[in-house]
Design a protein around this motif. Structure first.
Motif, PDB file in Angstrom:
ATOM      1  N   ALA A 199      17.718  21.336  94.432  1.00 27.59           N
ATOM      2  CA  ALA A 199      18.423  20.166  94.960  1.00 27.59           C
ATOM      3  C   ALA A 199      19.920  20.286  94.724  1.00 27.59           C
ATOM      4  N   SER A 200      20.654  20.013  95.784  1.00 32.13           N
ATOM      5  CA  SER A 200      22.117  19.935  95.718  1.00 32.13           C
ATOM      6  C   SER A 200      22.560  18.930  96.761  1.00 32.13           C
ATOM      7  N   VAL A 201      23.198  17.854  96.298  1.00 30.25           N
ATOM      8  CA  VAL A 201      23.598  16.770  97.196  1.00 30.25           C
ATOM      9  C   VAL A 201      25.091  16.515  97.034  1.00 30.25           C
ATOM     10  N   HIS A 202      25.775  16.352  98.166  1.00 26.13           N
ATOM     11  CA  HIS A 202      27.226  16.137  98.141  1.00 26.13           C
ATOM     12  C   HIS A 202      27.621  15.399  99.414  1.00 26.13           C
ATOM     13  N   PRO A 203      28.646  14.550  99.360  1.00 28.21           N
ATOM     14  CA  PRO A 203      29.093  13.872 100.593  1.00 28.21           C
ATOM     15  C   PRO A 203      29.437  14.837 101.708  1.00 28.21           C
ATOM     16  N   ASP A 204      29.878  16.050 101.341  1.00 31.03           N
ATOM     17  CA  ASP A 204      30.145  17.090 102.333  1.00 31.03           C
ATOM     18  C   ASP A 204      28.943  18.029 102.386  1.00 31.03           C
ATOM     19  N   SER A 205      28.252  18.050 103.507  1.00 29.29           N
ATOM     20  CA  SER A 205      27.018  18.819 103.623  1.00 29.29           C
ATOM     21  C   SER A 205      27.235  20.299 103.345  1.00 29.29           C
ATOM     22  N   ALA A 206      28.321  20.865 103.839  1.00 28.29           N
ATOM     23  CA  ALA A 206      28.580  22.289 103.650  1.00 28.29           C
ATOM     24  C   ALA A 206      28.725  22.643 102.171  1.00 28.29           C
ATOM     25  N   THR A 207      29.342  21.758 101.411  1.00 29.18           N
ATOM     26  CA  THR A 207      29.501  21.981  99.973  1.00 29.18           C
ATOM     27  C   THR A 207      28.143  22.001  99.279  1.00 29.18           C
ATOM     28  N   ALA A 208      27.279  21.086  99.647  1.00 35.99           N
ATOM     29  CA  ALA A 208      25.944  21.032  99.053  1.00 35.99           C
ATOM     30  C   ALA A 208      25.146  22.280  99.386  1.00 35.99           C
ATOM     31  N   LEU A 209      25.207  22.725 100.629  1.00 37.29           N
ATOM     32  CA  LEU A 209      24.445  23.904 101.035  1.00 37.29           C
ATOM     33  C   LEU A 209      24.966  25.160 100.342  1.00 37.29           C
ATOM     34  N   ALA A 210      26.257  25.260 100.199  1.00 41.85           N
ATOM     35  CA  ALA A 210      26.846  26.429  99.538  1.00 41.85           C
ATOM     36  C   ALA A 210      26.400  26.515  98.085  1.00 41.85           C
ATOM     37  N   ALA A 247      15.231  23.471 100.663  1.00 42.76           N
ATOM     38  CA  ALA A 247      15.755  22.735  99.515  1.00 42.76           C
ATOM     39  C   ALA A 247      15.991  21.288  99.912  1.00 42.76           C
ATOM     40  N   VAL A 248      16.165  20.434  98.925  1.00 40.05           N
ATOM     41  CA  VAL A 248      16.593  19.053  99.174  1.00 40.05           C
ATOM     42  C   VAL A 248      18.105  19.063  99.032  1.00 40.05           C
ATOM     43  N   THR A 249      18.778  19.113 100.155  1.00 39.54           N
ATOM     44  CA  THR A 249      20.212  19.372 100.112  1.00 39.54           C
ATOM     45  C   THR A 249      20.915  18.746 101.303  1.00 39.54           C
ATOM     46  N   GLY A 250      22.248  18.777 101.224  1.00 41.90           N
ATOM     47  CA  GLY A 250      23.073  18.175 102.266  1.00 41.90           C
ATOM     48  C   GLY A 250      23.700  16.885 101.763  1.00 41.90           C
ATOM     49  N   THR A 251      24.013  16.014 102.673  1.00 48.58           N
ATOM     50  CA  THR A 251      24.558  14.708 102.307  1.00 48.58           C
ATOM     51  C   THR A 251      23.444  13.849 101.706  1.00 48.58           C
ATOM     52  N   PRO A 252      23.777  12.738 101.042  1.00 47.09           N
ATOM     53  CA  PRO A 252      22.716  11.861 100.529  1.00 47.09           C
ATOM     54  C   PRO A 252      21.730  11.430 101.622  1.00 47.09           C
ATOM     55  N   GLU A 253      22.241  11.168 102.815  1.00 49.73           N
ATOM     56  CA  GLU A 253      21.362  10.756 103.907  1.00 49.73           C
ATOM     57  C   GLU A 253      20.421  11.887 104.311  1.00 49.73           C
ATOM     58  N   GLU A 254      20.961  13.127 104.373  1.00 46.67           N
ATOM     59  CA  GLU A 254      20.124  14.274 104.734  1.00 46.67           C
ATOM     60  C   GLU A 254      19.071  14.539 103.662  1.00 46.67           C
ATOM     61  N   ALA A 255      19.456  14.412 102.398  1.00 47.78           N
ATOM     62  CA  ALA A 255      18.507  14.635 101.305  1.00 47.78           C
ATOM     63  C   ALA A 255      17.395  13.594 101.339  1.00 47.78           C
ATOM     64  N   ARG A 256      17.760  12.338 101.582  1.00 53.28           N
ATOM     65  CA  ARG A 256      16.729  11.285 101.650  1.00 53.28           C
ATOM     66  C   ARG A 256      15.780  11.535 102.814  1.00 53.28           C
ATOM     67  N   ALA A 257      16.297  12.039 103.916  1.00 51.00           N
ATOM     68  CA  ALA A 257      15.440  12.337 105.066  1.00 51.00           C
ATOM     69  C   ALA A 257      14.444  13.437 104.721  1.00 51.00           C
ATOM     70  N   THR A 258      14.908  14.457 104.004  1.00 53.02           N
ATOM     71  CA  THR A 258      14.018  15.545 103.588  1.00 53.02           C
ATOM     72  C   THR A 258      12.930  15.025 102.665  1.00 53.02           C
ATOM     73  N   LEU A 259      13.302  14.178 101.702  1.00 56.37           N
ATOM     74  CA  LEU A 259      12.309  13.602 100.797  1.00 56.37           C
ATOM     75  C   LEU A 259      11.279  12.783 101.575  1.00 56.37           C
ATOM     76  N   GLY A 260      11.743  12.027 102.558  1.00 57.74           N
ATOM     77  CA  GLY A 260      10.822  11.244 103.375  1.00 57.74           C
ATOM     78  C   GLY A 260       9.815  12.125 104.099  1.00 57.74           C
ATOM     79  N   GLU A 261      10.276  13.266 104.608  1.00 57.77           N
ATOM     80  CA  GLU A 261       9.371  14.202 105.286  1.00 57.77           C
ATOM     81  C   GLU A 261       8.346  14.777 104.311  1.00 57.77           C
ATOM     82  N   LEU A 262       8.783  15.068 103.089  1.00 65.64           N
ATOM     83  CA  LEU A 262       7.862  15.603 102.083  1.00 65.64           C
ATOM     84  C   LEU A 262       6.776  14.586 101.745  1.00 65.64           C
TER      85      LEU A 262
END
Length: 311
Positions: A207-218, A271-286
């Motif tokens: 898991a890596s979450v950041h307001p900037d999606s690219a930063t989280a993915l990196a 991974a659970v990563t990206g912006t907080p919104e993207e991470a929450r979406a991934t968790l919802g799918e899981l």
């Protein structure tokens, strides 16, 4: 339920602070790791339980070959009595290389694990056990009545192969999945587990979450180097880009080249990563795919800082 993993290489002086911080941040579960050469799972779990009041603590995982089943039952029962309703334990084969190096790899890991979990559940349930199996042999062994937990803890199998998953569905209360766990993998796992009674699915994910999606993915990319290796094939085989991922792994001349070349959409699936919104979406799918507990592995050099960043 959303949980978090305590890093196996966390400085000893930070163990208590990490457990307390996980509870303060509202995580429902904390899972500790027992990897060869690092810290023991029972000692870590006992410490985390003692310094928190609400947090559920899981051990992921105890290698069956390294622990006599009768003495494992004593340790687990003690945790369950001292901290009722807050303990989960997973048991597994252990990594083959590690177990062989420790002289603890059985000829038939599947047979051994089935015997082990079955007997361990009976012991924790207060039975006196006579068992003359291929690997597990007990002659009238049981916990003293003062040592039997009022509510036995859930026993999960930490496994990944199809036959081991089927065994988990037959003898365990749940299955613990190592990372990465995509929704596709979770659904495939449940096909093999084929549970006919309540069965928890606990899934680890980087898991890596950041307001900037690219930063989280990196930040999470370097930790994905293992996904192209043979031991992790079951995790990625169900993914639509499986063949392309293997081809990328073959072409790459280093782990860094491999992880840097992973398309962003693949990283988000692994991974659970990206912006907080993207991470929450991934968790919802899981959760929609059947995961009961999504357990995050925070990525970052400062474990306490990384822990706060994935909330």
């Amino acid at each position: 339920m959303i949980g978090v993993v305590m890093p196996r290489d966390l400085a000893a002086g930070d163990v208590v602070a990490f457990a307390r911080r996980a509870e303060e941040l509202g995580f429902g579960e904390l899972w500790v790791v027992e990897d060869l050469g690092y810290r023991g799972g029972v000692a870590q779990a006992a410490t985390a339980l003692a310094v928190t009041s609400r947090l559920r603590v899981g051990i992921g995982l105890l290698p069956a070959g390294a622990r006599n089943v009768a003495f494992a039952a004593m340790e687990i029962a003690s945790l369950a009595q001292l901290h009722p309703g807050r303990v989960d334990v997973s048991v597994g084969h252990g990594m083959p290389g590690w177990m062989r190096s420790a002289g603890a790899w059985p000829r038939s890991p599947l047979t051994f694990l089935g015997e082990y979990i079955t007997v361990l559940k009976r012991l924790l349930g207060g039975e006196s056990v006579d068992h003359d199996g291929e690997y597990v042999r007990l002659d009238g062994v049981g916990l003293h009545e003062t040592a039997v937990p009022e509510v036995p803890p859930a026993l999960l199998a930490g496994v990944r192969g199809p036959r081991s998953l089927a065994l988990s569905g037959q003898v365990a209360d749940g299955t613990l999945l190592a990372e990465p766990v995509s929704p596709e993998y979770a659904r495939e796992v449940l096909k093999h587990v084929s549970p006919t009674r309540p069965h928890r699915l606990v899934a680890y994910n980087l898991a890596s979450v950041h307001p900037d999606s690219a930063t989280a993915l990196a930040a999470v990319r370097p930790a994905l180097a293992v996904v192209g290796e043979p031991d992790w094939r079951p995790h990625v085989t169900p993914l639509p880009f499986y063949d392309d991922l293997l081809a990328l792994r073959r072409r790459a001349t280093s782990d860094e080249e491999f992880t840097d070349s992973l398309p962003d959409e693949w990283v988000r699936r692994l991974a659970v990563t990206g912006t907080p919104e993207e991470a929450r979406a991934t968790l919802g799918e899981l959760f929609d795919a059947g995961v009961d507990s999504a357990v995050l592995i925070p990525v970052g050099e400062d474990a306490l800082e990384a822990l706060g960043a994935v909330v």
